[in-house]
Design a protein around this motif. Structure first.
Motif, PDB file in Angstrom:
ATOM      1  N   TRP A 287      -9.140  10.500  14.495  1.00  0.00           N
ATOM      2  CA  TRP A 287      -9.850  11.754  14.198  1.00  0.00           C
ATOM      3  C   TRP A 287     -10.712  11.622  12.952  1.00  0.00           C
ATOM      4  CZ3 TRP A 287      -9.514  14.946   9.857  1.00  0.00           C
ATOM      5  CH2 TRP A 287     -10.174  16.180   9.976  1.00  0.00           C
ATOM      6  N   LEU A 288     -10.127  11.151  11.856  1.00  0.00           N
ATOM      7  CA  LEU A 288     -10.867  11.087  10.596  1.00  0.00           C
ATOM      8  C   LEU A 288     -12.039  10.116  10.647  1.00  0.00           C
ATOM      9  CD1 LEU A 288     -11.157  12.092   7.724  1.00  0.00           C
ATOM     10  CD2 LEU A 288      -9.520  10.343   6.985  1.00  0.00           C
ATOM     11  N   PRO A 289     -11.865   8.883  11.144  1.00  0.00           N
ATOM     12  CA  PRO A 289     -13.024   7.983  11.218  1.00  0.00           C
ATOM     13  C   PRO A 289     -14.154   8.539  12.083  1.00  0.00           C
ATOM     14  CG  PRO A 289     -10.992   6.748  11.500  1.00  0.00           C
ATOM     15  CD  PRO A 289     -10.618   8.196  11.534  1.00  0.00           C
ATOM     16  N   ILE A 290     -13.800   9.184  13.192  1.00  0.00           N
ATOM     17  CA  ILE A 290     -14.829   9.732  14.080  1.00  0.00           C
ATOM     18  C   ILE A 290     -15.564  10.876  13.400  1.00  0.00           C
ATOM     19  CG2 ILE A 290     -15.194  11.036  16.214  1.00  0.00           C
ATOM     20  CD1 ILE A 290     -12.935   9.329  17.453  1.00  0.00           C
ATOM     21  N   VAL A 291     -14.829  11.750  12.722  1.00  0.00           N
ATOM     22  CA  VAL A 291     -15.460  12.866  12.013  1.00  0.00           C
ATOM     23  C   VAL A 291     -16.379  12.349  10.914  1.00  0.00           C
ATOM     24  CG1 VAL A 291     -15.024  14.813  10.463  1.00  0.00           C
ATOM     25  CG2 VAL A 291     -13.674  14.559  12.547  1.00  0.00           C
ATOM     26  N   VAL A 292     -15.892  11.360  10.161  1.00  0.00           N
ATOM     27  CA  VAL A 292     -16.705  10.796   9.069  1.00  0.00           C
ATOM     28  C   VAL A 292     -17.959  10.127   9.625  1.00  0.00           C
ATOM     29  CG1 VAL A 292     -16.768   9.049   7.253  1.00  0.00           C
ATOM     30  CG2 VAL A 292     -14.761  10.523   7.500  1.00  0.00           C
ATOM     31  N   ALA A 293     -17.803   9.346  10.691  1.00  0.00           N
ATOM     32  CA  ALA A 293     -18.955   8.665  11.295  1.00  0.00           C
ATOM     33  C   ALA A 293     -19.981   9.675  11.795  1.00  0.00           C
ATOM     34  CB  ALA A 293     -18.488   7.767  12.442  1.00  0.00           C
ATOM     35  N   SER A 294     -19.509  10.728  12.453  1.00  0.00           N
ATOM     36  CA  SER A 294     -20.409  11.754  12.951  1.00  0.00           C
ATOM     37  C   SER A 294     -21.123  12.474  11.816  1.00  0.00           C
ATOM     38  CB  SER A 294     -19.629  12.776  13.799  1.00  0.00           C
ATOM     39  OG  SER A 294     -19.110  12.183  14.963  1.00  0.00           O
ATOM     40  N   ALA A 295     -20.369  12.786  10.760  1.00  0.00           N
ATOM     41  CA  ALA A 295     -20.952  13.503   9.626  1.00  0.00           C
ATOM     42  C   ALA A 295     -22.007  12.668   8.914  1.00  0.00           C
ATOM     43  CB  ALA A 295     -19.849  13.924   8.650  1.00  0.00           C
TER      44      ALA A 295
ATOM     45  N   ALA B  96     -23.712  10.050  10.073  1.00  0.00           N
ATOM     46  CA  ALA B  96     -24.870   9.842  10.944  1.00  0.00           C
ATOM     47  C   ALA B  96     -25.723  11.104  11.036  1.00  0.00           C
ATOM     48  CB  ALA B  96     -24.402   9.419  12.337  1.00  0.00           C
ATOM     49  N   SER B  97     -25.069  12.249  11.101  1.00  0.00           N
ATOM     50  CA  SER B  97     -25.795  13.514  11.194  1.00  0.00           C
ATOM     51  C   SER B  97     -26.592  13.788   9.920  1.00  0.00           C
ATOM     52  CB  SER B  97     -24.807  14.652  11.457  1.00  0.00           C
ATOM     53  OG  SER B  97     -25.491  15.881  11.591  1.00  0.00           O
ATOM     54  N   ILE B  98     -25.982  13.541   8.769  1.00  0.00           N
ATOM     55  CA  ILE B  98     -26.677  13.763   7.491  1.00  0.00           C
ATOM     56  C   ILE B  98     -27.877  12.829   7.351  1.00  0.00           C
ATOM     57  CG2 ILE B  98     -26.451  13.575   4.985  1.00  0.00           C
ATOM     58  CD1 ILE B  98     -23.509  14.462   5.334  1.00  0.00           C
ATOM     59  N   LEU B  99     -27.674  11.554   7.680  1.00  0.00           N
ATOM     60  CA  LEU B  99     -28.773  10.596   7.597  1.00  0.00           C
ATOM     61  C   LEU B  99     -29.912  10.968   8.541  1.00  0.00           C
ATOM     62  CD1 LEU B  99     -26.808   7.214   7.379  1.00  0.00           C
ATOM     63  CD2 LEU B  99     -28.046   8.393   5.542  1.00  0.00           C
ATOM     64  N   ALA B 100     -29.542  11.400   9.763  1.00  0.00           N
ATOM     65  CA  ALA B 100     -30.565  11.796  10.732  1.00  0.00           C
ATOM     66  C   ALA B 100     -31.309  13.042  10.254  1.00  0.00           C
ATOM     67  CB  ALA B 100     -29.919  12.059  12.094  1.00  0.00           C
ATOM     68  N   TYR B 101     -30.568  13.968   9.638  1.00  0.00           N
ATOM     69  CA  TYR B 101     -31.213  15.190   9.131  1.00  0.00           C
ATOM     70  C   TYR B 101     -32.226  14.854   8.037  1.00  0.00           C
ATOM     71  CZ  TYR B 101     -31.705  19.906   7.219  1.00  0.00           C
ATOM     72  OH  TYR B 101     -32.222  21.089   6.782  1.00  0.00           O
ATOM     73  N   LYS B 102     -31.878  13.878   7.196  1.00  0.00           N
ATOM     74  CA  LYS B 102     -32.754  13.504   6.087  1.00  0.00           C
ATOM     75  C   LYS B 102     -33.946  12.666   6.539  1.00  0.00           C
ATOM     76  CE  LYS B 102     -30.380  15.331   2.672  1.00  0.00           C
ATOM     77  NZ  LYS B 102     -30.951  16.431   1.826  1.00  0.00           N
ATOM     78  N   THR B 103     -33.811  11.997   7.676  1.00  0.00           N
ATOM     79  CA  THR B 103     -34.871  11.096   8.123  1.00  0.00           C
ATOM     80  C   THR B 103     -35.708  11.680   9.261  1.00  0.00           C
ATOM     81  OG1 THR B 103     -33.236   9.972   9.533  1.00  0.00           O
ATOM     82  CG2 THR B 103     -33.679   9.012   7.368  1.00  0.00           C
TER      83      THR B 103
ATOM     84  N   ILE C 285     -23.461  11.344  19.059  1.00  0.00           N
ATOM     85  CA  ILE C 285     -23.505  10.008  19.659  1.00  0.00           C
ATOM     86  C   ILE C 285     -22.786   8.994  18.782  1.00  0.00           C
ATOM     87  CG2 ILE C 285     -25.052   8.116  20.280  1.00  0.00           C
ATOM     88  CD1 ILE C 285     -27.063  10.283  21.178  1.00  0.00           C
ATOM     89  N   ALA C 286     -22.936   9.118  17.461  1.00  0.00           N
ATOM     90  CA  ALA C 286     -22.260   8.189  16.546  1.00  0.00           C
ATOM     91  C   ALA C 286     -20.744   8.278  16.700  1.00  0.00           C
ATOM     92  CB  ALA C 286     -22.658   8.484  15.105  1.00  0.00           C
ATOM     93  N   GLY C 287     -20.223   9.498  16.793  1.00  0.00           N
ATOM     94  CA  GLY C 287     -18.787   9.667  16.986  1.00  0.00           C
ATOM     95  C   GLY C 287     -18.321   9.115  18.313  1.00  0.00           C
ATOM     96  N   ILE C 288     -19.115   9.312  19.357  1.00  0.00           N
ATOM     97  CA  ILE C 288     -18.769   8.813  20.690  1.00  0.00           C
ATOM     98  C   ILE C 288     -18.739   7.291  20.700  1.00  0.00           C
ATOM     99  CG2 ILE C 288     -19.561   8.648  23.084  1.00  0.00           C
ATOM    100  CD1 ILE C 288     -20.748  11.463  22.700  1.00  0.00           C
ATOM    101  N   LEU C 289     -19.735   6.673  20.074  1.00  0.00           N
ATOM    102  CA  LEU C 289     -19.800   5.214  20.053  1.00  0.00           C
ATOM    103  C   LEU C 289     -18.600   4.611  19.331  1.00  0.00           C
ATOM    104  CD1 LEU C 289     -23.606   4.605  19.375  1.00  0.00           C
ATOM    105  CD2 LEU C 289     -22.349   4.275  21.519  1.00  0.00           C
TER     106      LEU C 289
END
Length: 242
Positions: free
Chosen positions: A194-202, A204-211, A223-227
């Motif tokens: 749970w924690l690694p998936i949440v962190v990965a999703s968060a 990736a989402s922040i980086l995507a929002y900034k870029t 998608i990052a969490g799924i992968l």
């Protein structure tokens, strides 16, 4: 779908109302967001009817907010549709998970139910399924209908009376919904990875929002969490890999 049909499928008459009780906290948490949407829609040039119609047909707070930001601007219609799809991409994942739990329903009922498959509906259905309880159509609609009806009504109230508030966003009431969603995420904390998936999703989402910006960060985070989960299927299922 008539109330009689829903009650007939319920088995015990209380099944519908058990679902309705679960929907009440969602109604309270989403009310400021629904009102805010109606007010902002009119502020962005929508009529009251158009604001209500959008809530009734799209039925997705984040995608509706994206829509009112893009409508009226010099943006190609296909890009508006694609942006809304990007925000709602997670619902495809929801339907894949919940679909296996309601596969015993008639196809027409499954299709009808998927329209109401928003975030809290998914979370409660998945939690109920994990407990080994059957998801009945009556229980499902008992939760879904109050949320949907109130969401649509809130759009009308916000659109009709929102002009009485000079700056709806300044109230900051929409913070209730993110807090509620955070509670939904935390409710799954006992799952493996749970924690690694949440962190990965968060991240990736922040980086995507900034870029690349909104609304694509929603899909990128998902998608990052799924992968990450897909790379460790044995552990994600709570089993050791062979």
């Amino acid at each position: 779908m008539s109330a009689e049909a829903i009650q007939d499928e319920a088995g015990p008459p209380s099944a519908f109302w058990r679902g309705a009780r679960l929907g009440l906290p969602v109604v309270v948490a989403s009310a400021p967001f629904g009102l805010l949407f109606g007010a902002l829609a009119v502020e962005n040039g929508f009529s009251v009817f158009e604001a209500v119609l959008m809530s009734a047909t799209i039925y997705g707070g984040a995608s509706q907010m994206v829509g009112i930001e893009l409508f009226g601007q010099k943006v190609a219609p296909w890009l508006v549709v694609l942006s809304i799809f990007a925000v709602n991409f997670r619902h495809i994942l929801y339907s894949a998970v919940v679909g296996r739990r309601i596969s015993h329903w008639p196809l027409a009922r499954q299709a009808f139910a998927f329209f109401f498959l928003v975030d809290p509906q998914y979370a409660e259905a998945e939690t109920k399924g994990e407990r080994g309880e059957e998801i009945t159509f009556a229980w499902y609609m008992g939760m879904a209908l109050p949320i949907y009806v109130c969401w649509t009504a809130e759009a009308w109230i916000g659109a009709t009376f929102g002009n009485m508030i000079p700056n709806p966003q300044a109230l900051g009431l929409d913070f209730l919904l993110p807090i509620y969603f955070l509670g939904l995420v935390i409710s799954f904390r006992k799952r493996p990875l749970w924690l690694p998936i949440v962190v990965a999703s968060a991240v990736a989402s922040i980086l995507a929002y900034k870029t690349i910006g909104s609304p694509w960060h929603v899909s990128v985070g998902a998608i990052a969490g799924i992968l990450l989960a897909a790379t460790m299927p044995g552990r994600a299922n709570g089993k050791k890999s062979a």
